[in-house]
Design a protein around this motif. Structure first.
Motif, PDB file in Angstrom:
ATOM      1  N   ASN A 254     100.839  34.660   8.728  1.00  0.00           N
ATOM      2  CA  ASN A 254     100.920  35.539   9.832  1.00  0.00           C
ATOM      3  C   ASN A 254      99.646  36.178  10.206  1.00  0.00           C
ATOM      4  O   ASN A 254      99.692  37.400  10.369  1.00  0.00           O
ATOM      5  CB  ASN A 254     102.094  36.116  10.165  1.00  0.00           C
ATOM      6  N   ILE A 255      98.572  35.682   9.828  1.00  0.00           N
ATOM      7  CA  ILE A 255      97.339  36.408  10.107  1.00  0.00           C
ATOM      8  C   ILE A 255      96.820  36.405  11.395  1.00  0.00           C
ATOM      9  O   ILE A 255      97.003  35.315  12.016  1.00  0.00           O
ATOM     10  CB  ILE A 255      96.090  35.561   9.220  1.00  0.00           C
ATOM     11  N   THR A 256      96.695  37.613  12.036  1.00  0.00           N
ATOM     12  CA  THR A 256      96.292  37.780  13.399  1.00  0.00           C
ATOM     13  C   THR A 256      94.868  37.594  13.527  1.00  0.00           C
ATOM     14  O   THR A 256      94.196  37.509  13.026  1.00  0.00           O
ATOM     15  CB  THR A 256      96.675  39.210  13.995  1.00  0.00           C
ATOM     16  N   ALA A 257      94.685  37.222  15.065  1.00  0.00           N
ATOM     17  CA  ALA A 257      93.355  37.074  15.210  1.00  0.00           C
ATOM     18  C   ALA A 257      92.618  38.275  15.088  1.00  0.00           C
ATOM     19  O   ALA A 257      91.293  38.231  14.748  1.00  0.00           O
ATOM     20  CB  ALA A 257      93.299  36.379  16.657  1.00  0.00           C
ATOM     21  N   GLY A 258      93.344  39.378  15.428  1.00  0.00           N
ATOM     22  CA  GLY A 258      92.677  40.842  15.175  1.00  0.00           C
ATOM     23  C   GLY A 258      92.060  40.961  13.747  1.00  0.00           C
ATOM     24  O   GLY A 258      91.088  41.659  13.486  1.00  0.00           O
ATOM     25  N   LEU A 259      92.911  40.462  12.754  1.00  0.00           N
ATOM     26  CA  LEU A 259      92.570  40.739  11.309  1.00  0.00           C
ATOM     27  C   LEU A 259      91.061  39.794  11.161  1.00  0.00           C
ATOM     28  O   LEU A 259      89.994  40.191  10.505  1.00  0.00           O
ATOM     29  CB  LEU A 259      93.265  40.168  10.290  1.00  0.00           C
ATOM     30  N   PHE A 260      90.753  38.603  11.934  1.00  0.00           N
ATOM     31  CA  PHE A 260      89.728  38.106  11.677  1.00  0.00           C
ATOM     32  C   PHE A 260      88.526  38.723  12.277  1.00  0.00           C
ATOM     33  O   PHE A 260      87.315  38.950  11.843  1.00  0.00           O
ATOM     34  CB  PHE A 260      90.036  36.290  12.275  1.00  0.00           C
ATOM     35  N   THR A 261      88.754  39.513  13.660  1.00  0.00           N
ATOM     36  CA  THR A 261      87.592  39.825  14.496  1.00  0.00           C
ATOM     37  C   THR A 261      87.395  41.360  14.016  1.00  0.00           C
ATOM     38  O   THR A 261      86.536  42.152  14.525  1.00  0.00           O
ATOM     39  CB  THR A 261      87.809  39.750  15.849  1.00  0.00           C
ATOM     40  N   TYR A 262      88.236  42.087  12.971  1.00  0.00           N
ATOM     41  CA  TYR A 262      88.178  43.385  12.684  1.00  0.00           C
ATOM     42  C   TYR A 262      86.970  44.025  12.497  1.00  0.00           C
ATOM     43  O   TYR A 262      86.564  44.940  12.830  1.00  0.00           O
ATOM     44  CB  TYR A 262      89.158  43.272  11.471  1.00  0.00           C
ATOM     45  N   PRO A 263      86.105  43.208  11.409  1.00  0.00           N
ATOM     46  CA  PRO A 263      84.969  43.697  11.480  1.00  0.00           C
ATOM     47  C   PRO A 263      83.704  43.678  12.527  1.00  0.00           C
ATOM     48  O   PRO A 263      83.175  44.771  12.654  1.00  0.00           O
ATOM     49  CB  PRO A 263      84.146  42.686  10.458  1.00  0.00           C
ATOM     50  N   SER A 264      83.995  43.114  13.836  1.00  0.00           N
ATOM     51  CA  SER A 264      83.055  43.205  14.812  1.00  0.00           C
ATOM     52  C   SER A 264      83.550  44.519  15.443  1.00  0.00           C
ATOM     53  O   SER A 264      82.836  45.555  16.132  1.00  0.00           O
ATOM     54  CB  SER A 264      83.574  42.148  15.877  1.00  0.00           C
ATOM     55  N   LEU A 265      85.119  44.935  15.388  1.00  0.00           N
ATOM     56  CA  LEU A 265      85.493  46.118  15.898  1.00  0.00           C
ATOM     57  C   LEU A 265      84.758  47.423  15.171  1.00  0.00           C
ATOM     58  O   LEU A 265      84.586  48.115  15.787  1.00  0.00           O
ATOM     59  CB  LEU A 265      86.900  46.342  16.052  1.00  0.00           C
TER      60      LEU A 265
END
Ligand code: AMP
Ligand code: TRP
Length: 329
Positions: A118-129
């Motif tokens: 259940n990995i979210t897309a947010g976890l993936f883009t976290y470093p850009s944030l």
């Protein structure tokens, strides 16, 4: 004055690792730099959160920052979600980050490798944030534990890419990693980081642990069968970790501690560290309770929001102009 910025996620209880790797640095530098410290609540929801717990953890984190010694007269303390420019710039920088570079980030890589589903897309883009958090404030320095270093390096790359494409927009930030304590290890498995989400709570000392419970955790910390007290991360990671904790809390150098304990066993060393941790937590928690009862937290956040938004909104307007969003001059 150079500017410094950092944040911590309000997920679970804060650990001694968070204190040593991050918070103690913020306190050390608050006189030297113009300091911005925030609660990374946008980052916290990259893994599922219970709203009630999130609210509680957020309040506790602010009170802990203050109890640990952050001075709201010197530091701008704010909530990430209070400043919508973080999310806006986060999106723009997501569109300037490559899949390949995000795939290389440890947090995402580890979770995928473990087969978590259940990995979210947010976890993936976290470093850009995270890059947006830093670049929005033109931070020169970012004090973090070693695990976050790669995110600051990615931030530098994104900033350079953006500046090359649109002209000078962002300051290129530098990570500031503590010399001692950049990675406090689990007390139960000293080859792993002490983490909020440790499977066994015995491995982590939480800042809100009962001091007596924390002392017991030190006493039962995993060591080795070598029986000599010296600093050797490779062969004696448990003892090295305990020496580090001692040194940070007592401000005595590791060499001096090693020398003092040259004719002693692990039990004696643990006893002394157990007491240091006990005293440290007792004092911190007394102040924490006082702060929570005083109602000061709301006022600090209101003031922090006002100060942070002035800088953030100016920057996001500039960025929008650069990328071609603003059509009226
Ligand atoms: P987090 O809890 O992931 O939001 O981390 C907040 C800050 O604490 C970051 O700067 C981390 O690098 C730092 N940190 C977290 N765990 C540790 C640890 N075990 N040792 C040193 N620093 C840590
Ligand atoms: N990613 C950091 C962590 O997990 C928290 C964080 C979010 C942060 N934005 C940041 C740290 C900006 C420093 C600067 O610990």
């Amino acid at each position: 004055m150079k500017r410094m910025l950092s944040g911590i996620k309000p997920t679970g209880g804060l650990t001694l690792g968070n204190y040593i790797g991050a918070i103690s640095q913020f306190i050390k530098y608050q006189d030297e730099y113009e300091m911005y410290v925030f609660i990374a609540n946008l980052h916290s929801i990259t893994v599922a959160q219970d709203p009630k717990e999130l609210r509680q953890n957020t309040k506790d984190l602010i009170a802990l920052y203050l109890a640990a010694g952050l001075d709201p007269q010197k530091v701008t303390l704010f909530l990430q979600s209070d400043i919508s420019a973080h999310a806006e710039l986060g999106w723009i920088l997501t569109c300037h980050s490559y899949m390949g570079e995000l795939q290389r980030m440890t947090q995402y890589k580890d979770k995928t490798a473990k087969g978590e589903t259940n990995i979210t897309a947010g976890l993936f883009t976290y470093p850009s944030l995270m890059a947006a958090d830093i670049l929005l404030y033109d931070a020169d320095y970012v004090p973090v534990g070693i695990d976050q270093k790669q995110h600051v390096e990615l931030t530098r790359n994104i900033a350079e890419r953006f500046n090359n494409k649109y002209g000078e927009t962002f300051i290129i930030p530098e990570p500031v990693i503590p010399k001692v304590g950049a990675k406090i290890m689990s007390l139960q498995d000293p080859t792993k980081k002490m983490s909020k989400s440790d499977e066994t709570t015995k491995g982590a000392i939480y800042l809100l642990d009962e001091p007596a419970v924390a002392r017991k955790k030190i006493m039962s910390a995993v060591t080795d069968s070598i029986g000599i007290i010296r600093y050797d991360e490779v062969n004696q990671p448990g003892i090295a970790n305990l020496l580090t904790i001692h040194s940070v809390l007592s401000k005595e150098s590791i060499e001096d501690i090693v020398e003092r304990f040259s004719n002693h066993g692990y039990g004696d060393l643990k006893k002394e560290i157990g007491q240091l941790v006990f005293d440290f937590l007792s004092e911190l928690q007394d102040r924490f309770k006082e702060i929570k009862n005083s109602g000061i937290v709301d006022e600090v956040l209101r003031q922090g929001k006002e100060q942070a938004e002035q800088i953030a909104y100016k920057k996001i307007r500039k960025v929008k102009r650069k990328v071609g969003f603003e059509i009226v001059k």
